[in-house]
Design an enzyme around this catalytic site. Structure first.
Site, mmCIF file in Angstrom:
data_model
loop_
_atom_site.group_PDB
_atom_site.id
_atom_site.type_symbol
_atom_site.label_atom_id
_atom_site.label_comp_id
_atom_site.label_asym_id
_atom_site.label_seq_id
_atom_site.Cartn_x
_atom_site.Cartn_y
_atom_site.Cartn_z
ATOM 1 N N HIS A 167 2.355 8.284 0.612
ATOM 2 C CA HIS A 167 0.893 8.191 0.600
ATOM 3 C C HIS A 167 0.308 9.559 0.336
ATOM 4 C CE1 HIS A 167 2.319 8.690 4.756
ATOM 5 N NE2 HIS A 167 1.251 9.454 4.967
ATOM 6 N N HIS A 194 -2.933 11.828 0.730
ATOM 7 C CA HIS A 194 -4.195 11.947 1.470
ATOM 8 C C HIS A 194 -5.246 12.592 0.570
ATOM 9 C CE1 HIS A 194 -2.553 11.480 5.710
ATOM 10 N NE2 HIS A 194 -1.438 11.829 5.081
ATOM 11 N N HIS A 252 6.101 5.444 4.027
ATOM 12 C CA HIS A 252 5.757 4.844 2.720
ATOM 13 C C HIS A 252 4.875 5.891 2.057
ATOM 14 C CE1 HIS A 252 4.463 1.095 0.255
ATOM 15 N NE2 HIS A 252 3.845 2.139 -0.280
ATOM 16 N N ASP A 268 -8.408 5.840 5.664
ATOM 17 C CA ASP A 268 -7.516 6.144 6.785
ATOM 18 C C ASP A 268 -8.147 5.616 8.075
ATOM 19 O OD1 ASP A 268 -5.073 8.475 7.238
ATOM 20 O OD2 ASP A 268 -6.191 7.770 9.007
HETATM 21 P P1 AMP Z 1 1.098 10.912 7.667
HETATM 22 O O1 AMP Z 1 0.992 11.702 8.934
HETATM 23 O O2 AMP Z 1 1.039 11.751 6.437
HETATM 24 O O3 AMP Z 1 2.289 9.946 7.683
HETATM 25 O O4 AMP Z 1 -0.218 10.032 7.614
HETATM 26 C C1 AMP Z 1 -0.260 8.682 7.982
HETATM 27 C C2 AMP Z 1 -1.711 8.319 7.993
HETATM 28 O O5 AMP Z 1 -1.814 6.906 7.975
HETATM 29 C C3 AMP Z 1 -2.457 8.813 9.245
HETATM 30 O O6 AMP Z 1 -3.558 9.640 8.835
HETATM 31 C C4 AMP Z 1 -2.915 7.528 9.909
HETATM 32 O O7 AMP Z 1 -4.189 7.644 10.512
HETATM 33 C C5 AMP Z 1 -2.898 6.547 8.763
HETATM 34 N N1 AMP Z 1 -2.697 5.154 9.119
HETATM 35 C C6 AMP Z 1 -1.701 4.649 9.892
HETATM 36 N N2 AMP Z 1 -1.805 3.310 9.985
HETATM 37 C C7 AMP Z 1 -2.882 2.969 9.243
HETATM 38 C C8 AMP Z 1 -3.517 1.720 8.939
HETATM 39 N N3 AMP Z 1 -3.060 0.565 9.435
HETATM 40 N N4 AMP Z 1 -4.621 1.739 8.160
HETATM 41 C C9 AMP Z 1 -5.099 2.897 7.664
HETATM 42 N N5 AMP Z 1 -4.539 4.107 7.899
HETATM 43 C C10 AMP Z 1 -3.448 4.143 8.690
HETATM 44 ZN ZN ZN Z 2 6.292 0.267 2.449
#
Ligand code: AMP
Ligand code: ZN
Length: 112
Positions: free
Chosen positions: A99, A101, A97, A29
């Site tokens: 994901h 954690h 998208h 992240d």
């Molecule tokens: P969520 O709030 O569950 O949508 O989490 C999205 C996560 O993606 C956050 O913890 C961000 O810090 C992480 N994030 C967003 N853009 C990127 C990126 N380009 N590379 C790595 N992590 C990212």
């Molecule tokens: Zn996507």
């Protein structure tokens, strides 16, 4: 479609990738909320948990098993970790998208 996680999966955007196979990519992240903070994503664009169907059951299993393996690799399996799927705005989902954690490496009170 402009999706940052699709771009990472296609290597069109940079990320610190820690695992990849035919179905999944896992990367660190960019704004870690714990000493270990890894995101596990399907290569296929699925916007959120709301878009999952029974067809995706094996994929979900793979994501969780991979998270466990990455917890072992990150040496947090014994100390503990959280697996979090945020769905929708109230949950704080910022990237549309799917994901998973993986968070650990220290106390996680109040995180996710
Ligand atoms: P969520 O709030 O569950 O949508 O989490 C999205 C996560 O993606 C956050 O913890 C961000 O810090 C992480 N994030 C967003 N853009 C990127 C990126 N380009 N590379 C790595 N992590 C990212
Ligand atoms: Zn996507």
């Amino acid at each position: 479609m402009n999706c940052i996680f699709c771009s990472i999966a296609k290597k069109k955007a940079s990320a610190e990738i820690v695992y990849e196979d035919d179905q999944l990519v896992a990367f660190k992240d960019i704004n870690p909320k714990a000493p270990v903070h890894i995101l596990i994503i399907p290569k296929e664009h699925i916007a959120s948990v709301n878009d999952l169907t029974e067809i995706n059951e094996p994929l979900l299993g793979q994501m969780i098993i991979r998270a466990k393996a990455l917890a072992v690799k990150s040496k947090i399996a014994r100390s503990g970790y959280k697996l979090v799927l945020n769905c929708g705005r109230d949950a704080g989902q910022l990237v549309d998208h799917l994901h998973l954690h993986l968070l650990g490496g220290g106390p996680l009170d109040g995180i996710a």
